[in-house]
Design a protein around this motif. Structure first.
Motif, mmCIF file in Angstrom:
data_model
loop_
_atom_site.group_PDB
_atom_site.id
_atom_site.type_symbol
_atom_site.label_atom_id
_atom_site.label_comp_id
_atom_site.label_asym_id
_atom_site.label_seq_id
_atom_site.Cartn_x
_atom_site.Cartn_y
_atom_site.Cartn_z
ATOM 1 N N TYR A 120 0.815 -1.219 0.000
ATOM 2 C CA TYR A 120 0.000 0.000 0.000
ATOM 3 C C TYR A 120 0.852 1.275 0.000
ATOM 4 C CZ TYR A 120 -3.493 3.440 1.347
ATOM 5 O OH TYR A 120 -4.303 4.533 1.379
ATOM 6 N N PRO A 121 0.651 2.146 -0.996
ATOM 7 C CA PRO A 121 1.398 3.396 -1.012
ATOM 8 C C PRO A 121 0.603 4.525 -0.369
ATOM 9 C CG PRO A 121 0.404 3.015 -3.162
ATOM 10 C CD PRO A 121 -0.156 1.987 -2.215
ATOM 11 N N GLY A 122 0.644 4.626 0.935
ATOM 12 C CA GLY A 122 -0.139 5.656 1.614
ATOM 13 C C GLY A 122 0.627 6.271 2.763
ATOM 14 N N ILE A 123 0.106 7.350 3.298
ATOM 15 C CA ILE A 123 0.795 8.086 4.361
ATOM 16 C C ILE A 123 1.052 7.215 5.583
ATOM 17 C CG2 ILE A 123 0.552 9.970 6.037
ATOM 18 C CD1 ILE A 123 -0.654 11.689 3.974
ATOM 19 N N GLU A 126 3.719 4.596 5.102
ATOM 20 C CA GLU A 126 5.070 5.176 5.099
ATOM 21 C C GLU A 126 5.505 5.507 6.529
ATOM 22 O OE1 GLU A 126 7.232 5.785 2.405
ATOM 23 O OE2 GLU A 126 5.820 4.703 1.140
ATOM 24 N N ILE B 234 1.928 8.388 -4.004
ATOM 25 C CA ILE B 234 1.063 8.499 -2.829
ATOM 26 C C ILE B 234 -0.013 9.554 -3.064
ATOM 27 C CG2 ILE B 234 0.982 8.989 -0.355
ATOM 28 C CD1 ILE B 234 3.883 8.050 -0.191
ATOM 29 N N ILE B 238 -4.006 8.795 -2.697
ATOM 30 C CA ILE B 238 -4.901 9.373 -1.695
ATOM 31 C C ILE B 238 -5.573 10.660 -2.181
ATOM 32 C CG2 ILE B 238 -3.591 8.364 0.210
ATOM 33 C CD1 ILE B 238 -2.396 11.142 0.719
ATOM 34 N N LEU B 242 0.700 16.153 -0.112
ATOM 35 C CA LEU B 242 1.391 15.658 1.071
ATOM 36 C C LEU B 242 1.938 16.812 1.897
ATOM 37 C CD1 LEU B 242 3.246 12.702 -0.631
ATOM 38 C CD2 LEU B 242 1.413 12.543 1.044
ATOM 39 N N PRO B 243 1.977 16.640 3.209
ATOM 40 C CA PRO B 243 2.499 17.722 4.051
ATOM 41 C C PRO B 243 3.986 17.953 3.815
ATOM 42 C CG PRO B 243 2.066 15.740 5.357
ATOM 43 C CD PRO B 243 1.537 15.474 3.993
ATOM 44 N N PHE B 246 7.244 15.525 4.631
ATOM 45 C CA PHE B 246 6.853 14.121 4.597
ATOM 46 C C PHE B 246 7.932 13.314 3.865
ATOM 47 C CE2 PHE B 246 4.428 10.643 2.484
ATOM 48 C CZ PHE B 246 4.025 9.975 3.627
ATOM 49 N N GLN B 247 8.320 12.169 4.434
ATOM 50 C CA GLN B 247 9.330 11.281 3.856
ATOM 51 C C GLN B 247 10.729 11.899 3.796
ATOM 52 O OE1 GLN B 247 7.370 10.163 0.094
ATOM 53 N NE2 GLN B 247 7.225 8.106 0.914
ATOM 54 N N PHE B 251 11.736 13.275 9.215
ATOM 55 C CA PHE B 251 10.454 12.585 9.397
ATOM 56 C C PHE B 251 10.700 11.119 9.764
ATOM 57 C CE2 PHE B 251 7.228 9.869 7.409
ATOM 58 C CZ PHE B 251 6.025 10.447 7.768
#
Lengths: 276, 282
Positions: A120-123, A126, B234, B238, B242-243, B246-247, B251
């Motif tokens: 799953y590629p989601g927040i 991660e 991502i 979604i 993204l914030p 992030f990544q 983080f």
């Protein structure tokens, strides 16, 4: 796609991709139901949650005790959401490893069933270390002292599938595919258009015969008639035969031999040449 | 009479922009937008001295930064055989050739041995400029061979990642390199030989989901993009932006996936201290 698009040739890579994703294709639990007697599902990673995109438990495959773990897709909308479309999160991979280590502790062989579009590629995935969870499984599966047989039963979606795929034997169903990237994503990168997925599917060499040719899988499990979706009972029977055969072959090996066998298998994968 | 005369009539301002060629001398920091003198930047390990932004650097600079002096390169001639006969907008073979010309490397990694703080170490460094630092069979084989050298000579391993992940053009063969390297690292782990994974900007996909996350220490340069899925994938999944941050390395540190975020100029001393602790001094 327009209605005029001709149907892909039955043996084409794209046709295989369609079959691998067929809405009626048997999923892990369909095979488990038909093949594993006295199946008891085990839940949770003991860390965060129970991921419904991966199922696992113990039971008997034609009288052989086995721990079975598989990626699980849903059939109707509600189930699909519950199973997150078969896309596991880190807790899924951690649950899978927990069950594999449990099997190893009691010297029980392991069967893994691969069927996912990808991890799953989601927040949230991660945040909880999707990459670490998969990486850790790859390394830890390599040192399990029991036989592991992995079967690609549908979509072998990249690292998400491989996270359960470090087996002594890797089997693939006739119409299943195994790829480093989905044809759609590959097409989006190359042609900036996911509609070229058909071309990408062919270029990626993701079909069972091609993977066998490259030495990335050990054997192809034939599917009945038009495919596993048409005759799930017959498909399960074939898979059962293949699994029983592979497990019996491996049952003679010592823990050290099993680890070495698995190491040698992956060590030899690759294609390159030495320039002078 | 005018002091100057126009030699040509009809000259207008928009006839091509006037450019002063400062390219190569000055550049703008991607972090703070400050204009920096390139030569000064190079002396600072390509780190902006105003904001600490870490510029991407090439393999040769990486190795020079970590080794005490001379080092020996291994498997220099290993090259991809294009097993799939992959053709996209252009044949993969051609792409490999042009990359080779552009970078002077046969593939996206250099593996070398030498001394770091007078201790013999094996270092594998990935080159992002070579097809996005992607991992195919050559990268997989070269890292695996480096691990095997570590096992044979009992020397520690450092892998510096900079990669978009597994290389699409070699299909499932690339994918299997993840398992191959991870299995080799299992042997290194069993042998009690330390492995430090250094993650640099960017490290994503199959590289993060295999060896880059399997170090005894996983450390990263500040501000590096590190993840499994890329941010664009991502966002598409979604359907949200993204914030910020992030990544990024910080983080990952916050979420418990890194031992430390280490600035480039402290990297060598940090690694040296860790090996001293693991293996004993001297």
């Amino acid at each position: 796609m327009s209605s005029q698009t001709p149907a892909p040739a039955p043996d084409s890579a794209w046709a295989r991709v369609q079959l691998a994703r067929h809405p009626k294709r048997p999923h892990s639990l369909d095979y488990i139901q038909r093949l594993i007697a006295g199946f008891h599902e085990l839940h949770g990673d003991r860390r965060f949650a129970d991921d419904a995109a991966i199922v696992g438990g113990f039971g008997y495959l034609r009288d052989r005790p086995v721990m079975v773990i598989g990626q699980q897709k849903g059939r109707d909308t509600k189930q699909k959401l519950h199973r997150n479309f078969g896309m596991p999160k880190p807790e899924g991979y951690r649950k899978a490893l927990r069950l594999m280590q449990l099997a190893a502790k009691f010297r029980r062989p392991i069967v893994t069933l691969l069927d996912t579009p990808g991890a799953y590629p989601g927040i949230d995935a991660e945040e909880r270390g999707q990459a670490e969870a998969i990486a850790y499984n790859l390394r830890e599966m390599a040192r399990l002292p029991v036989p592991i047989v992995s079967v690609v039963i549908g979509e072998g979606g990249s690292g998400g599938a491989l996270g359960l795929g470090v087996g002594n034997r890797i089997l693939i169903l006739e119409n299943a595919v195994y790829s480093v990237i989905s044809p759609e994503s590959c097409a989006a990168i190359i042609w900036r258009d996911a509609a070229h997925a058909e071309k990408a599917a062919a270029a990626l060499r993701l079909t069972a015969p091609e993977l066998l040719q490259f030495g990335l899988v050990d054997a192809i499990v034939e599917e009945p008639g038009e495919g596993a979706h048409a005759e799930p009972d017959a498909a399960s029977f074939q898979l059962g035969n293949a699994l029983a055969g592979a497990l019996d072959e491996l049952s003679h090996l010592s823990p050290e031999q099993l680890m070495e066998d698995r190491y040698r298998k992956f060590r030899s994968m690759g294609s390159f040449f030495q320039e002078v | 009479m005018a002091w100057f005369t126009r030699e040509k009539s009809g000259v207008s301002a928009d006839e091509g922009e006037k450019k002063v060629k400062t390219e190569g001398l000055w550049l703008k920091c991607d972090g703070c937008s400050q204009v920096i003198w390139r030569k000064g930047l190079e002396e600072q390990h390509n780190v902006c001295d105003k904001c600490g932004f870490h510029f991407k650097i090439e393999v040769a600079a990486r190795l020079k930064m970590l080794f005490d002096g001379e080092y020996e390169e291994f498997d220099q001639g290993l090259a991809s055989s294009d097993p799939l006969g992959f053709v996209d907008s252009r044949p993969y073979k051609e792409r490999l050739e042009s990359m080779k010309k552009a970078t002077g490397l046969p593939d996206a990694i250099v593996c070398a041995a030498g001394e770091l703080h007078r201790r013999r170490v094996q270092i594998c460094a990935m080159e992002l400029k070579f097809i996005g630092g992607s991992m195919g069979a050559v990268v997989g084989e070269k890292i695996t061979r480096a691990v095997e050298r570590c096992l044979a000579e009992k020397s520690p391993l450092i892998v510096i990642s900079a990669s978009g992940g597994a290389r699409m053009q070699e299909g499932a063969i690339s994918l299997m390199q993840m398992a191959k390297i991870s299995a080799a690292l299992m042997k290194l782990d069993e042998a009690g030989i330390p492995f430090i994974s250094v993650l640099t900007d960017p490290t994503t996909g199959g590289v993060t989901a295999s060896f880059a996350m399997l170090g005894d220490l996983n450390i990263a340069e500040p501000g590096a993009l590190i993840g499994f899925a890329g941010p664009r994938v991502i966002e598409q999944t979604i359907r949200q932006k993204l914030p910020d941050g992030f990544q990024r390395s910080e983080f990952l540190l916050e979420h418990g996936f890194l031992d430390a975020v280490v600035p480039r100029r402290e990297m060598k001393d940090y690694i040296g201290a860790a090996f001293d602790f693991f293996c004993g001094k001297g």
